[in-house]
Design a protein around this motif. Structure first.
Motif, mmCIF file in Angstrom:
data_model
loop_
_atom_site.group_PDB
_atom_site.id
_atom_site.type_symbol
_atom_site.label_atom_id
_atom_site.label_comp_id
_atom_site.label_asym_id
_atom_site.label_seq_id
_atom_site.Cartn_x
_atom_site.Cartn_y
_atom_site.Cartn_z
ATOM 1 N N PRO A 18 -4.115 4.825 3.095
ATOM 2 C CA PRO A 18 -5.508 4.508 2.764
ATOM 3 C C PRO A 18 -5.641 3.006 2.513
ATOM 4 N N ASP A 48 -10.111 3.942 6.056
ATOM 5 C CA ASP A 48 -11.007 4.673 5.158
ATOM 6 C C ASP A 48 -10.785 6.182 5.328
ATOM 7 N N VAL A 49 -9.584 6.645 4.948
ATOM 8 C CA VAL A 49 -9.196 8.046 5.162
ATOM 9 C C VAL A 49 -8.386 8.535 3.958
ATOM 10 N N LYS A 50 -8.240 9.873 3.865
ATOM 11 C CA LYS A 50 -7.398 10.461 2.821
ATOM 12 C C LYS A 50 -6.282 11.253 3.496
ATOM 13 N N ALA A 51 -5.103 11.245 2.848
ATOM 14 C CA ALA A 51 -3.946 11.918 3.449
ATOM 15 C C ALA A 51 -4.219 13.405 3.681
ATOM 16 N N GLU A 52 -4.910 14.057 2.725
ATOM 17 C CA GLU A 52 -5.146 15.507 2.881
ATOM 18 C C GLU A 52 -5.934 15.792 4.162
ATOM 19 N N GLU A 53 -6.930 14.947 4.403
ATOM 20 C CA GLU A 53 -7.761 15.146 5.588
ATOM 21 C C GLU A 53 -6.937 14.909 6.869
ATOM 22 N N GLN A 87 1.978 7.526 2.782
ATOM 23 C CA GLN A 87 2.041 8.975 2.558
ATOM 24 C C GLN A 87 2.486 9.664 3.846
ATOM 25 N N TYR A 93 0.849 -1.204 0.000
ATOM 26 C CA TYR A 93 0.000 0.000 0.000
ATOM 27 C C TYR A 93 0.881 1.249 0.000
ATOM 28 N N ASP A 151 -8.817 -0.230 2.046
ATOM 29 C CA ASP A 151 -10.237 -0.475 1.800
ATOM 30 C C ASP A 151 -10.901 -1.133 3.011
ATOM 31 N N THR A 195 -0.037 8.432 6.568
ATOM 32 C CA THR A 195 -1.379 7.960 6.194
ATOM 33 C C THR A 195 -1.267 6.792 5.227
#
Lengths: 519, 466
Positions: free
Chosen positions: B64, B241-246, B50, B47, B66, B62
């Protein structure tokens, strides 16, 4: 065909949690995940240790171990281990009271290479004398020595089941008794394999990344298993009269490990189980600091590492943070688990100035506090706020039960056992519908504190003084070190007094030598 | 604590499969090809990782994955029992982990519990030799709440002295429960014997006398918090279930004001061991045990020593190995034999353990294990066996990565070892380069009597093993 059949099973089961189901051919439960890297196969047989013949306690467990540790018609055990080594496949069997589950996990790259091995192990296991001798010796060693000297917590739990299910086929540990295991022969294993691992008491589970043809092949091959002729023996346990205590006296125990329980007539098959889950989570969710027991015994009084309650068997509580599937049962009980508390001998050494004369350690106080907390909730119920917060927690928390494909599949198989389609999903709807009154009604219906079994594993120096306090119901004031006592809030001091004088409905106290357990 | 204990317990567990090696991967299993064109191998970790470092030194990672609706939120603090440098404070890192749950002005321990309930999280912490890890896995839509409560206690922890004293009893309870196992008792004795100067001489639980004294260490606890609960010691890791920006935005919001510290512990290096050492537990009612603990290398993502030792022990104790087949299957003198190196920041132990059926066979079993190690020094292993072992390690690793908390745990290990999760890929790339000559070299370098501590459990007054 299989769908129609499982609907029939479901319809039959919803009417009550009675005995084991009588399936006619293997059911199949699928959870295909095309993005997964691996494949999980679970084969769950309705047998378990309660299907051990009398005098052969441990047979089902040993049989399942011999299947997974041995070879097949085509490959010896050594050849097979060589063949599988680069694939890093994992497979193992778990035997509980009513089921034995074989789990095979392998990478999708090896479906074709591994499948013949899986089929060979299940259909044509080698069962050699050499493997039998080794595994029987290990098993005997476990029931005779390892269980008594590895974890007093597990020891107290298995000993409680020995007491609670006495006289039934649930009494003995799933691994058997010392005499039972010693009595086993390779011929017994072969006989049990033929009798207890049949196509008609099997549920097949499949998860992960596999083609549809794989499922068909597996189902077709497992139809070659014979029909089973033994059934798990599910007892109906009578409520004990009063609180019956067994104290296991053991040399060199550093603490007192306590486990208590009483039968309840509810399982995941019943809708009010969800109500009990809320009550239980509030009182003592496993390994959570939120529960009342944890708060009062550990956080406030610092008596041990943790204190929890349960409304069904919890496998491997010392290792697992979340419940594991594969241990479903029809005969159920509620329980309180208090992790080891200090004994008088240790406290005298640690605090000679203030506790140098202490006669008994923290066990009677801890037990009284836990039972009193349960008593309070039976009498008073949960408040609306506590109910709401606990329900919110559980609706999210149960999603963590199945974070891996293997766990999801395991809970699906357990769902079938209880006559449900997918309990993990259904329970959310059940929780959503609950009211605080439902929960309080369930508490009053299923919980009480007048009658229960208690097992305490403790040091030989502690056994008699502890027995005396419990037998005579004499007060057991909490004995703090001065360093903690000095800062205790007034409400805690007052509650301590009430706990120390709280009467337990003890009707029997027995001391058992460690050498006499699990014989 | 639990982690290191678990590895040792696994290695000694009698009825469970030997999983201790299963967590380490290797690269592709092709035979050695030193002259091959330099093609960058696919990273072992499947995976994307980040990363972003805040100005105060806090590293934010981070991954991400699934897992719809679920996220694992980890804070890895690079302080463990290794950092307990002052006498009388053994076990303190682990004790302090407990204290971290005693609340702040904003979130009392009751309020903190209410938040965890609202997140529906499974949350806890654990401590080991080199680190302390705080983790929660729960509802991904509640990510900001996770940030808020964790940032609050990591910066503003505040506990009354009485609460601090009360928590010490829970640690004593943990010691009490653990010590019921003779394996735990043996671990404690072996570490104490193998190390004289380095803090690895005590287990993460610490010495019992120090555990009993913990209620009296309030002032020291303030110092401990001030030293280690700092951004430069810490990595924030979010998987699911997350995004690096957040994640990065929330990290800025809640952790940017956390002040950097300046403390660096002076950990005494362990002098070279010059002769074998022996410890023994007398117990007639337990399976006899022989353990051989050799001084090993510190973790590095640049050296092949540790991967070579991992390959060596995996191969030597696998169920299809000649040693296993001889001792366990054919002769049935041993119930279980296993061993693996440990990944630690400073040099620690490679431990081998055998549960022996009859006590009188303990010297024989030790001799057979030692002989197998000696053979590896002179007879190079064949290419197929090496390739098979690398394949076993690779697939064992890949199969372990199927839930957000498992993925976070795998990465956290490399974070506490080096501070950088990319170490995972660098380290596993080294497995590709391990040759039969490397195996010979590490066997010669580490499996020597001068580096050995023998631990035994048996019915006699001594282990009788030399």
């Amino acid at each position: 065909m299989k769908h129609t059949f499982s609907r029939l099973l479901l319809a039959a089961a919803l009417f009550g949690p009675a005995g084991a189901h009588t399936a006619q051919a293997a059911e199949i439960v699928e959870l295909r995940q095309p993005n997964a890297a691996k494949v999980v196969v679970k084969l769950q047989f309705r047998n378990g240790s309660s299907a051990d013949p009398v005098g052969k306690e441990g047979l089902t467990f040993l049989t399942s171990q011999l299947v997974t540790e041995g070879g097949t018609k085509d490959m010896t055990s050594a050849q097979l281990k060589d063949f599988l080594y680069p694939m890093s496949t994992r497979y193992y069997a778990v035997t509980d009271k009513e089921v034995t589950t074989f789990t095979f996990e392998f990478h999708k790259d090896f479906i074709d290479k591994f499948y013949p091995v899986l089929r060979g192990l299940m259909l044509t296991p080698s069962f050699t004398q050499e493997d039998f001798d080794r595994l029987q010796s290990n098993l005997h060693n476990y029931v005779e020595q390892v269980i008594r000297a590895s974890s007093d917590e597990d020891y107290s739990k298995f000993a409680l089941e020995d007491q609670l299910f006495r006289g039934t086929r649930f009494q003995h540990m799933t691994r058997g008794t010392a005499a039972g295991v010693k009595n086993l022969t390779l011929a017994d294993v072969k006989k049990q394999y033929a009798a207890a691992f049949g196509q008609d008491n099997l549920t097949i589970g499949l998860a992960g990344n596999y083609p549809a043809s794989f499922a068909k092949q597996l189902e077709a091959d497992l139809k070659k298993l014979p029909k089973s002729s033994v059934k798990p023996a599910v007892p109906t346990v009578a409520m004990p009269k009063g609180i019956r205590v067994e104290i296991i006296s053991k040399p060199d125990a550093l603490g007192s490990a306590i486990y208590a329980g009483f039968p309840i007539q509810t399982t995941r098959a019943n809708d009010d189980f969800a109500a009990l889950m809320v009550a239980n989570s509030w009182l003592g969710e496993h390994r959570k600091s939120y529960g009342k027991l944890y708060d009062k015994i550990r956080t406030t009084r610092s008596m041990n590492y943790g204190d929890y309650s349960y409304v069904e068997w919890y496998e491997g509580g010392g290792q697992n943070m979340l419940p594991v599937p594969g241990v479903p049962r029809h005969a159920n009980y509620a329980s309180l688990w208090l992790r080891p508390v200090q004994i008088a001998e240790g406290l005298r050494k640690q605090y000679p100035a203030e506790l140098g004369d202490l006669k008994v350690g923290h066990a009677p106080f801890a037990l009284r506090l836990a039972v009193r907390e349960m008593d309070n909730v039976v009498k008073n119920g949960l408040s609306k706020d506590d109910f709401e917060l606990t329900r919110t927690f559980l609706r999210s928390y149960v999603k963590l039960y199945g974070t891996t494909p293997a766990k999801q599949l395991g809970f699906l198989l357990d769902s079938k056992f209880y006559g449900r389609k997918d309990w993990l999903k259904e329970v959310d709807g059940q929780l959503a519908k609950l009211t605080v009154d439902d929960v309080n009604r369930a508490i009053r219906k299923h919980w009480q504190v007048q009658n229960m079994f208690v097992t305490i594993v403790t040091d030989d120096s502690e056994a008699q003084p502890l027995a005396d306090v419990l037998k005579n119901n004499t007060p057991s004031p909490m004995s703090y070190a001065n360093v903690v006592k000095a800062g205790l809030p007034a409400d805690v001091v007052a509650e301590d007094k009430a706990v120390a004088d709280y009467k337990l409905n003890v009707t029997d106290v027995k001391i058992v030598d460690t050498k006499d357990t699990f014989k | 604590m639990k982690h290191s204990l678990q590895r040792l317990l696994l290695a000694t567990c009698l009825l469970a499969p030997p999983l201790a090696q299963a967590q380490n991967p290797a690269g592709p299993s092709a035979p050695e090809a030193p002259a091959a064109r330099p093609v960058a191998p696919a990273p072992a970790f499947p995976y994307p990782i980040q990363q972003k470092q805040l100005a105060n030194g806090l590293n934010v990672v981070t991954v991400p994955f699934d897992s719809p609706g679920l996220a694992s939120f980890f804070l890895v603090v690079r302080a463990g029992s290794r950092d307990e440098v002052e006498p009388g404070h053994t076990g303190f890192a682990h004790f302090f982990e407990h204290v971290m749950f005693r609340g702040t002005d904003k979130y009392s321990k009751e309020k903190y519990n209410d938040v965890l309930k609202s997140i529906g999280a499974s949350a806890n912490a654990n401590t080991s030799l080199d680190r302390t890890v705080y983790h929660m896995t729960g509802n991904a839509t509640m990510l900001e709440k996770m940030f808020e409560v964790e940032a609050d206690r990591f910066q503003y922890l505040k506990y009354p002295e009485h609460e601090f004293k009360a928590e010490a009893g829970a640690v004593k309870g943990e010691y009490t429960k653990n010590s019921a196992s003779l394996y735990t008792q043996l671990n404690e004795k072996v570490a104490d014997a193998a190390f004289d100067k380095h803090t690895y001489e005590h287990t993460t639980m610490g010495f019992f006398k120090d555990v009993v004294d913990m209620p009296n260490q309030y002032q020291y606890s303030l110092t401990f918090f001030d030293r280690f609960y700092r951004p430069e010691y810490t990595t924030l890791l979010v998987v699911g279930d997350v995004k690096a920006e957040e994640v990065n935005k929330l990290a800025d919001k809640y952790f940017a004001s956390w002040k950097r510290g300046s403390y660096k512990p002076a950990i005494q290096p362990e002098p070279a061991q010059t002769a074998p050492r022996y410890v023994h537990i007398q117990n007639a009612n337990f399976p006899p045990m022989v353990s051989l603990s050799y001084k090993g290398p510190a973790f590095s993502d640049q050296s092949k020593d540790l991967p070579a030792l991992d390959v060596l022990t995996t191969m030597l104790f696998a169920e299809n190995s000649p040693l296993y087949q001889q001792l366990v299957v054919k002769e049935q003198k041993v119930r279980f034999v296993g061993g693996s190196p440990n990944m630690t920041r400073d040099p620690y132990l490679t431990s081998i353990r055998a549960s022996v059926v009859k006590a009188e066979d303990m010297p024989y079993v030790k001799e057979q294990i030692t002989k197998a190690l000696e053979d590896l020094k002179s007879k190079p292993i064949d290419a197929k066996r090496l390739a098979d072992t690398k394949s076993a390690l690779k697939y064992g690793f890949l199969m372990s990565l199927d839930a957000p908390d498992q993925i976070a745990n795998s990465l956290a290990e490399f974070i506490w070892l080096t501070g950088n999760p990319e170490s995972l890929n660098r380290y596993y790339a080294l497995y590709d380069q391990v040759t039969p000559a490397d195996i010979q070299a590490v066997a010669k370098k580490y499996f020597v009597p001068e580096g050995l501590t023998v631990g035994t459990i048996g019915p006699g007054a001594t282990g009788g093993v030399q």
